[in-house]
Enzyme design. Structure first.
Site, mmCIF file in Angstrom:
data_model
loop_
_atom_site.group_PDB
_atom_site.id
_atom_site.type_symbol
_atom_site.label_atom_id
_atom_site.label_comp_id
_atom_site.label_asym_id
_atom_site.label_seq_id
_atom_site.Cartn_x
_atom_site.Cartn_y
_atom_site.Cartn_z
ATOM 1 N N ASP A 4 0.867 -0.988 0.324
ATOM 2 C CA ASP A 4 -0.095 0.240 0.063
ATOM 3 C C ASP A 4 0.688 1.660 -0.040
ATOM 4 O OD1 ASP A 4 -2.607 -1.278 -0.277
ATOM 5 O OD2 ASP A 4 -2.409 -1.680 2.224
ATOM 6 N N LYS B 270 2.049 1.727 -5.077
ATOM 7 C CA LYS B 270 2.547 1.645 -6.329
ATOM 8 C C LYS B 270 1.333 1.652 -7.157
ATOM 9 C CE LYS B 270 2.587 -2.742 -4.280
ATOM 10 N NZ LYS B 270 2.230 -1.722 -3.361
ATOM 11 N N GLY C 243 -4.140 -4.562 -3.475
ATOM 12 C CA GLY C 243 -5.430 -3.437 -3.979
ATOM 13 C C GLY C 243 -4.919 -1.963 -4.741
ATOM 14 N N HIS C 244 -4.766 -1.416 -5.535
ATOM 15 C CA HIS C 244 -3.719 -0.728 -6.551
ATOM 16 C C HIS C 244 -4.955 0.445 -6.707
ATOM 17 C CE1 HIS C 244 -0.692 -3.765 -7.688
ATOM 18 N NE2 HIS C 244 -0.192 -4.253 -5.896
ATOM 19 N N GLN D 161 2.568 -5.898 -3.104
ATOM 20 C CA GLN D 161 2.610 -6.624 -1.848
ATOM 21 C C GLN D 161 3.521 -5.143 -1.552
ATOM 22 O OE1 GLN D 161 1.986 -9.416 -2.883
ATOM 23 N NE2 GLN D 161 -0.613 -8.775 -2.497
ATOM 24 N N THR E 14 -9.504 -5.099 1.824
ATOM 25 C CA THR E 14 -10.796 -5.237 3.065
ATOM 26 C C THR E 14 -11.582 -4.408 3.389
ATOM 27 O OG1 THR E 14 -9.194 -5.613 4.065
ATOM 28 C CG2 THR E 14 -9.311 -7.639 3.160
#
Ligand code: GDP
Ligand code: IMO
Ligand code: MG
Length: 395
Positions: free
Chosen positions: A14, A17, A41-42, A183, A260
């Protein structure tokens, strides 16, 4: 100038990226993911519109680019199809011409998700079945995409190809490739804070194994680091702030998981950790994100050592026992009050913001090439072009 660039997270994921990939993708031909799955999650923000991607590479909003999901990923077919539909509903073109899935990627099955939910709670995983799918892959009981589509009439079929041949042929044709990490280094299965890690290689080695290319094809390694630290899920976090300052940064930085929705744990910038990430990835330059979030703090701390028992440690360790029982040693810098989210050039930043960036550069011994001051594409300050793409189109 760099031809192919790897974008790697230097902390616990997070780092921003997605935003940086979307920004750099303008000048790229190919954007290829090499690890993880929909645990990622990007977030991309363009003209106030937010897009969160979990599996599809962050180049998808640009027209005419090839987006590759490499063999190193684990793919949940339902999630992928849903993501494609969502993008299409928002007017983004997604076809087998601009999205290609490796036939050698592995499939996340229902049972993997169930197992992740049941057995991995203590690790705080994303419960998307990622770990169990990689476990089956290593146990030689997994299902490759090619076998899955041969057995099922899947809407995935037209997107599936031999991406190893494809990406090598594109590189041979001098196409400019962005390798998109998911990640971060401290979540890497080998180099992270095991067992509080993900189950793939989020570090630069993953580019080669996760796409099937030689190491010399990576011309520049960009390490993305937040101007502070965040972590989702369990695991050691020496600089964690459990006070009002941490809450303030979480609120201003909107630090809630893009996968999430969990509140992200917040802490000061850890120079030991990022120096280690710089080493593991052979990082050529750093992208420092979310500097704007630190505006309004009187004092900003940078961790420059750990006090463990009576000893001061200066080199990062992934030994969880030591990390959990260490007190950070801080250097304090003066903050700045100005809103910097509209600043367009590095030397227009407040002096103390410039000093903060320079100090990080000194501590990590790696130059900062980009500073990000907001989630939008145009909130990006370029300091050093030599680590980035030539903006001329490829031949
Ligand atoms: P990723 O997983 O590394 O792609 O990062 P995420 O997208 O999960 O989380 C980064 C969050 O910070 C997203 O909500 C981005 O829109 C946002 N973001 C990225 N860069 C900046 C920045 O420089 N400033 C601010 N305020 N937000 C940013
Ligand atoms: P991006 O690409 C932040 C974390 C989970 C958990 C641990 C293991 O958006 O940076 P997993 O489901 O992978 O087995 O969970 O890793 N995690 C992430 N944290 N960003 C991510 O991806 C993450 N992917 C996994 O929260 O602590
Ligand atoms: Mg994320």
């Amino acid at each position: 100038m760099a031809k192919n660039i790897a974008v790697i997270g230097m902390q616990f994921g997070d780092e921003g990226k997605g935003k940086i990939i979307d920004f750099l993708a303008e000048d790229a031909d190919v954007i290829a993911r090499f690890n993880g799955g929909n645990n990622a999650g990007h977030t991309l923000k363009v003209n106030d519109k937010e897009t969160i991607l979990h599996l599809i590479p962050s180049g998808i909003l640009h027209k005419g680019k090839i987006n590759i999901i490499g063999n190193g990923l684990v793919v949940d077919p339902n999630v992928l199809m849903e993501e494609i539909e969502n993008l299409r509903n928002n007017g983004v073109k997604v076809t087998p011409d601009n999205l290609i899935v490796s036939e050698n990627a592995h499939i996340i099955l229902e049972k993997h998700i169930r197992e992740d939910k049941e057995k991995n709670k203590h690790l705080g995983t994303t419960a998307r079945g990622i770990g169990p799918a990689y476990t089956d892959k290593a146990a030689r009981s997994g299902v490759r995409v090619i076998d899955y589509i041969n057995k099922n009439k899947s809407p995935l079929n037209p997107f599936v190809k031999n991406t190893t041949l494809m990406i090598n042929s594109l590189i041979d044709k001098n196409k400019k490739v962005l390798f998109e990490g998911a990640q971060g280094t401290l979540l890497d299965i080998d180099h992270g804070t095991y067992p509080y890690v993900t189950s793939s290689n989020a570090t630069v080695g993953g580019v080669c194994t996760g796409l099937g290319i030689g190491p010399k094809k990576v011309d520049s390694v960009l390490g993305v680091a937040k101007a502070y630290t965040s972590r989702v899920g369990s695991g050691p976090f020496p600089t964690e702030l459990k006070d009002r300052t941490g809450e303030k940064i979480r609120e201003i930085g909107k630090e809630f998981g893009s996968t999430t929705g969990r509140p992200r744990r917040i802490g000061w910038f850890d120079a030991l950790m990022c120096k280690y990430s710089g080493m593991v990835n052979g990082t050529d330059s750093i992208v420092l994100t979310k500097l704007d979030v630190l505006s309004g703090l009187e004092q900003i701390k940078i961790c420059v050592g750990y006090k463990h028992n009576t000893k001061i440690i200066k080199d990062f360790t992934t030994n969880v026992g030591i990390l959990e029982n260490s007190e950070p040693v801080y250097e304090e810098l003066n903050g700045w009050m100005e809103d910097i989210s509209d600043v367009k050039k590095f030397d227009e930043l407040p002096q103390n913001a410039q000093k903060y960036v320079k100090r990080i550069e000194e501590l990590l011994e790696v130059p900062v090439c980009i500073v990000s001051v907001g989630p939008e594409r145009n909130q990006t300050l370029i300091l050093k072009k030599e680590f980035l793409f030539d903006s001329k189109p490829s031949k």
